[in-house]
Design a protein around this motif. Structure first.
Motif, PDB file in Angstrom:
ATOM      1  N   GLN A  93     -48.503  81.273  49.379  1.00 30.80           N
ATOM      2  CA  GLN A  93     -49.725  80.713  49.951  1.00 30.80           C
ATOM      3  C   GLN A  93     -49.913  79.244  49.576  1.00 30.80           C
ATOM      4  O   GLN A  93     -49.041  78.422  49.812  1.00 30.80           O
ATOM      5  N   ASN A  94     -51.053  78.885  48.966  1.00 29.89           N
ATOM      6  CA  ASN A  94     -51.369  77.477  48.729  1.00 29.89           C
ATOM      7  C   ASN A  94     -50.483  76.804  47.682  1.00 29.89           C
ATOM      8  O   ASN A  94     -50.522  75.580  47.538  1.00 29.89           O
ATOM      9  N   GLN A  95     -49.714  77.583  46.942  1.00 31.20           N
ATOM     10  CA  GLN A  95     -48.839  77.000  45.922  1.00 31.20           C
ATOM     11  C   GLN A  95     -47.432  76.736  46.452  1.00 31.20           C
ATOM     12  O   GLN A  95     -46.614  76.114  45.767  1.00 31.20           O
ATOM     13  N   ALA A  96     -47.157  77.172  47.681  1.00 34.46           N
ATOM     14  CA  ALA A  96     -45.800  77.084  48.217  1.00 34.46           C
ATOM     15  C   ALA A  96     -45.316  75.646  48.326  1.00 34.46           C
ATOM     16  O   ALA A  96     -44.156  75.344  48.029  1.00 34.46           O
ATOM     17  N   GLY A  97     -46.180  74.729  48.767  1.00 33.27           N
ATOM     18  CA  GLY A  97     -45.762  73.346  48.935  1.00 33.27           C
ATOM     19  C   GLY A  97     -45.270  72.738  47.635  1.00 33.27           C
ATOM     20  O   GLY A  97     -44.226  72.063  47.595  1.00 33.27           O
ATOM     21  N   MET A  98     -45.999  72.960  46.547  1.00 34.38           N
ATOM     22  CA  MET A  98     -45.608  72.415  45.251  1.00 34.38           C
ATOM     23  C   MET A  98     -44.305  73.035  44.749  1.00 34.38           C
ATOM     24  O   MET A  98     -43.407  72.341  44.268  1.00 34.38           O
ATOM     25  N   ILE A  99     -44.202  74.356  44.857  1.00 34.98           N
ATOM     26  CA  ILE A  99     -43.013  75.050  44.359  1.00 34.98           C
ATOM     27  C   ILE A  99     -41.782  74.639  45.161  1.00 34.98           C
ATOM     28  O   ILE A  99     -40.708  74.378  44.597  1.00 34.98           O
ATOM     29  N   GLY A 100     -41.928  74.548  46.479  1.00 33.54           N
ATOM     30  CA  GLY A 100     -40.815  74.133  47.319  1.00 33.54           C
ATOM     31  C   GLY A 100     -40.412  72.693  47.063  1.00 33.54           C
ATOM     32  O   GLY A 100     -39.223  72.342  47.141  1.00 33.54           O
ATOM     33  N   ALA A 101     -41.387  71.832  46.739  1.00 31.64           N
ATOM     34  CA  ALA A 101     -41.066  70.437  46.422  1.00 31.64           C
ATOM     35  C   ALA A 101     -40.202  70.360  45.173  1.00 31.64           C
ATOM     36  O   ALA A 101     -39.264  69.552  45.099  1.00 31.64           O
ATOM     37  N   VAL A 102     -40.483  71.204  44.194  1.00 30.77           N
ATOM     38  CA  VAL A 102     -39.664  71.224  42.973  1.00 30.77           C
ATOM     39  C   VAL A 102     -38.267  71.758  43.278  1.00 30.77           C
ATOM     40  O   VAL A 102     -37.270  71.226  42.772  1.00 30.77           O
ATOM     41  N   TYR A 103     -38.177  72.782  44.112  1.00 33.75           N
ATOM     42  CA  TYR A 103     -36.850  73.296  44.495  1.00 33.75           C
ATOM     43  C   TYR A 103     -36.034  72.190  45.158  1.00 33.75           C
ATOM     44  O   TYR A 103     -34.851  71.996  44.845  1.00 33.75           O
ATOM     45  N   HIS A 104     -36.652  71.458  46.078  1.00 29.33           N
ATOM     46  CA  HIS A 104     -35.972  70.339  46.736  1.00 29.33           C
ATOM     47  C   HIS A 104     -35.542  69.293  45.711  1.00 29.33           C
ATOM     48  O   HIS A 104     -34.421  68.769  45.768  1.00 29.33           O
ATOM     49  N   HIS A 105     -36.415  68.989  44.762  1.00 24.71           N
ATOM     50  CA  HIS A 105     -36.104  68.004  43.725  1.00 24.71           C
ATOM     51  C   HIS A 105     -34.888  68.445  42.911  1.00 24.71           C
ATOM     52  O   HIS A 105     -33.982  67.645  42.653  1.00 24.71           O
ATOM     53  N   LEU A 106     -34.854  69.710  42.528  1.00 18.90           N
ATOM     54  CA  LEU A 106     -33.754  70.224  41.714  1.00 18.90           C
ATOM     55  C   LEU A 106     -32.423  70.125  42.445  1.00 18.90           C
ATOM     56  O   LEU A 106     -31.369  69.981  41.820  1.00 18.90           O
ATOM     57  N   HIS A 107     -32.458  70.216  43.782  1.00 22.74           N
ATOM     58  CA  HIS A 107     -31.237  70.224  44.559  1.00 22.74           C
ATOM     59  C   HIS A 107     -30.918  68.867  45.189  1.00 22.74           C
ATOM     60  O   HIS A 107     -29.984  68.771  45.995  1.00 22.74           O
ATOM     61  N   THR A 108     -31.696  67.843  44.841  1.00 26.24           N
ATOM     62  CA  THR A 108     -31.370  66.485  45.305  1.00 26.24           C
ATOM     63  C   THR A 108     -31.218  65.563  44.106  1.00 26.24           C
ATOM     64  O   THR A 108     -30.110  65.150  43.768  1.00 26.24           O
ATOM     65  N   CYS A 109     -32.327  65.266  43.442  1.00 32.79           N
ATOM     66  CA  CYS A 109     -32.294  64.309  42.334  1.00 32.79           C
ATOM     67  C   CYS A 109     -31.361  64.738  41.209  1.00 32.79           C
ATOM     68  O   CYS A 109     -30.646  63.921  40.626  1.00 32.79           O
ATOM     69  N   ASN A 110     -31.330  66.022  40.908  1.00 32.50           N
ATOM     70  CA  ASN A 110     -30.510  66.487  39.778  1.00 32.50           C
ATOM     71  C   ASN A 110     -29.026  66.544  40.115  1.00 32.50           C
ATOM     72  O   ASN A 110     -28.201  66.825  39.241  1.00 32.50           O
ATOM     73  N   GLN A 111     -28.672  66.327  41.389  1.00 34.10           N
ATOM     74  CA  GLN A 111     -27.270  66.367  41.764  1.00 34.10           C
ATOM     75  C   GLN A 111     -26.742  64.970  42.134  1.00 34.10           C
ATOM     76  O   GLN A 111     -25.601  64.820  42.536  1.00 34.10           O
ATOM     77  N   VAL A 164     -40.856  63.746  39.511  1.00 33.68           N
ATOM     78  CA  VAL A 164     -42.020  63.995  40.362  1.00 33.68           C
ATOM     79  C   VAL A 164     -41.530  64.458  41.727  1.00 33.68           C
ATOM     80  O   VAL A 164     -40.675  63.811  42.347  1.00 33.68           O
ATOM     81  N   ALA A 165     -42.068  65.585  42.197  1.00 35.22           N
ATOM     82  CA  ALA A 165     -41.667  66.197  43.464  1.00 35.22           C
ATOM     83  C   ALA A 165     -42.845  66.153  44.429  1.00 35.22           C
ATOM     84  O   ALA A 165     -43.927  66.651  44.099  1.00 35.22           O
ATOM     85  N   ILE A 166     -42.621  65.568  45.602  1.00 38.84           N
ATOM     86  CA  ILE A 166     -43.694  65.372  46.576  1.00 38.84           C
ATOM     87  C   ILE A 166     -43.463  66.225  47.817  1.00 38.84           C
ATOM     88  O   ILE A 166     -42.384  66.216  48.407  1.00 38.84           O
ATOM     89  N   SER A 167     -44.498  66.960  48.216  1.00 38.76           N
ATOM     90  CA  SER A 167     -44.556  67.645  49.507  1.00 38.76           C
ATOM     91  C   SER A 167     -45.570  66.894  50.352  1.00 38.76           C
ATOM     92  O   SER A 167     -46.718  66.717  49.935  1.00 38.76           O
ATOM     93  N   ALA A 168     -45.145  66.413  51.535  1.00 39.89           N
ATOM     94  CA  ALA A 168     -46.030  65.562  52.331  1.00 39.89           C
ATOM     95  C   ALA A 168     -45.865  65.860  53.817  1.00 39.89           C
ATOM     96  O   ALA A 168     -44.802  66.302  54.255  1.00 39.89           O
ATOM     97  N   PRO A 169     -46.903  65.614  54.617  1.00 42.08           N
ATOM     98  CA  PRO A 169     -46.769  65.794  56.068  1.00 42.08           C
ATOM     99  C   PRO A 169     -45.952  64.667  56.680  1.00 42.08           C
ATOM    100  O   PRO A 169     -45.820  63.594  56.095  1.00 42.08           O
ATOM    101  N   GLY A 170     -45.390  64.912  57.850  1.00 41.61           N
ATOM    102  CA  GLY A 170     -44.722  63.852  58.583  1.00 41.61           C
ATOM    103  C   GLY A 170     -43.220  63.998  58.676  1.00 41.61           C
ATOM    104  O   GLY A 170     -42.636  64.966  58.188  1.00 41.61           O
ATOM    105  N   PHE A 171     -42.583  63.014  59.304  1.00 36.41           N
ATOM    106  CA  PHE A 171     -41.131  62.966  59.449  1.00 36.41           C
ATOM    107  C   PHE A 171     -40.571  62.200  58.252  1.00 36.41           C
ATOM    108  O   PHE A 171     -40.863  61.005  58.081  1.00 36.41           O
ATOM    109  N   ILE A 172     -39.772  62.882  57.439  1.00 30.00           N
ATOM    110  CA  ILE A 172     -39.350  62.330  56.152  1.00 30.00           C
ATOM    111  C   ILE A 172     -37.847  62.471  55.969  1.00 30.00           C
ATOM    112  O   ILE A 172     -37.287  63.550  56.182  1.00 30.00           O
ATOM    113  N   ASP A 173     -37.196  61.392  55.550  1.00 32.56           N
ATOM    114  CA  ASP A 173     -35.794  61.452  55.151  1.00 32.56           C
ATOM    115  C   ASP A 173     -35.755  62.070  53.761  1.00 32.56           C
ATOM    116  O   ASP A 173     -36.250  61.457  52.800  1.00 32.56           O
ATOM    117  N   PRO A 174     -35.186  63.270  53.600  1.00 34.80           N
ATOM    118  CA  PRO A 174     -35.267  63.970  52.319  1.00 34.80           C
ATOM    119  C   PRO A 174     -34.387  63.365  51.225  1.00 34.80           C
ATOM    120  O   PRO A 174     -34.537  63.713  50.054  1.00 34.80           O
TER     121      PRO A 174
END
Length: 300
Positions: free
Chosen positions: A281-299, A62-72
């Protein structure tokens, strides 16, 4: 033939939460949204759990895109933007215990930048900025071919930039999020027309602007001027190859021309800066959250 991994992504906002199942190449397989019940944290968490339970496809994470200051890395939310219940909240740990799959959490505009680099209008750029215009103004820095977060994960918060003199105003009233965003635009127009804020949308104000209604013209031109000052400052401070604009207002066909009219007055030209809108546009947050997930959790 190898089956492609599928992830469930959520883009948390103050009004609603967008969600979608997305494969490892960034393709959205299905998507939808649910109300955040006026930025209620419990509603958001319950909605995430319900969509996870309903997903017919086996989910790898599960990949989350959220507002605020977040430790990635830890997924700890120091602040949660409009969702006050997420201030000082261990989002990653909470959801991993509840859903029993790997979870990642990243700032929403950082996710937009990652998405645009992966699948959008910044694929060939090593240095670019994202600026989103919505309830407030958000930002992200992609410098030297990587996302720059700052030492406390607060880099790119352009909305806190003070772009006018304080005069009789408090500092927060002079930030770009208070003078260059859609919520204050709605507030000013509603007050001037004797209507409630709930009865005025951003689209209403821009339609009145296009009809050349005097008060709407005044407020929208003030918004464009404030955004142009912000873009001018960012252009000279960071000298990016490109600045990408996101948020609902970025779908306005004439937006770039309207901003360039003010930028040229300030002394910038198209030779100095490439200004564009976010492709995803409106899909960027979800797509970017998955990119982040692939480069954190999977490594890990």
């Amino acid at each position: 033939m190898k089956t492609m991994a599928v992830y469930l992504a959520f883009d948390i906002g103050g009004t609603d939460v967008k969600y979608g199942s997305i494969d490892e190449q960034g393709n959205i397989l299905q998507h939808g949204r649910f109300s955040s019940n006026q930025a209620d944290g419990e509603t958001v968490l319950q909605g995430i759990a319900e969509q996870f339970a309903r997903c017919p496809t086996p989910i790898q994470g599960v990949a989350i895109s959220a507002p605020g200051f977040i430790d990635p890395v830890s997924g700890y939310m120091e602040t949660g933007g409009a969702v006050h219940a997420f201030h000082h909240f261990p989002m990653k740990a909470y959801l991993e215990q509840k859903l029993e799959v790997p979870v990642s959490v990243e700032n929403d505009v950082n996710c937009v930048a990652l998405a645009e680099k992966w699948r959008g209008n910044a694929q060939d750029d090593t240095d670019f900025l994202c600026l989103t215009i919505g309830t407030g103004v958000g930002g992200a820095l992609f410098l030297d071919n990587k996302l720059y977060r700052g030492h406390k994960f607060r880099a790119g918060e352009f909305g806190y930039m003070i772009t006018q003199g304080l005069h009789n105003n408090t500092p927060d009233e002079c930030t770009i999020s208070r003078i260059g965003a859609i919520l204050p635009l709605r507030e000013k127009y509603a007050k001037s027309t004797g209507r409630s804020l709930e009865d005025v949308t951003g689209e209403d104000v821009f339609r009145a602007y296009d009809r050349k209604e005097p008060m709407a013209v005044y407020y929208v031109e003030s918004l464009f001027q404030s955004l142009a000052i912000c873009l001018y400052n960012l252009s000279f401070i960071l000298n990016p190859q490109k600045i990408l604009l996101g948020g609902a207002v970025a779908s306005r066909a004439t937006l770039l021309d309207e901003l360039w009219r003010h930028l040229r007055y300030l002394g910038l030209s198209e030779k100095d800066l490439v200004l564009d809108v976010c492709r995803l546009q409106n899909q960027a947050g979800m797509i970017g959250a998955v990119y982040h997930h692939l480069h954190t959790c999977n490594q890990m």
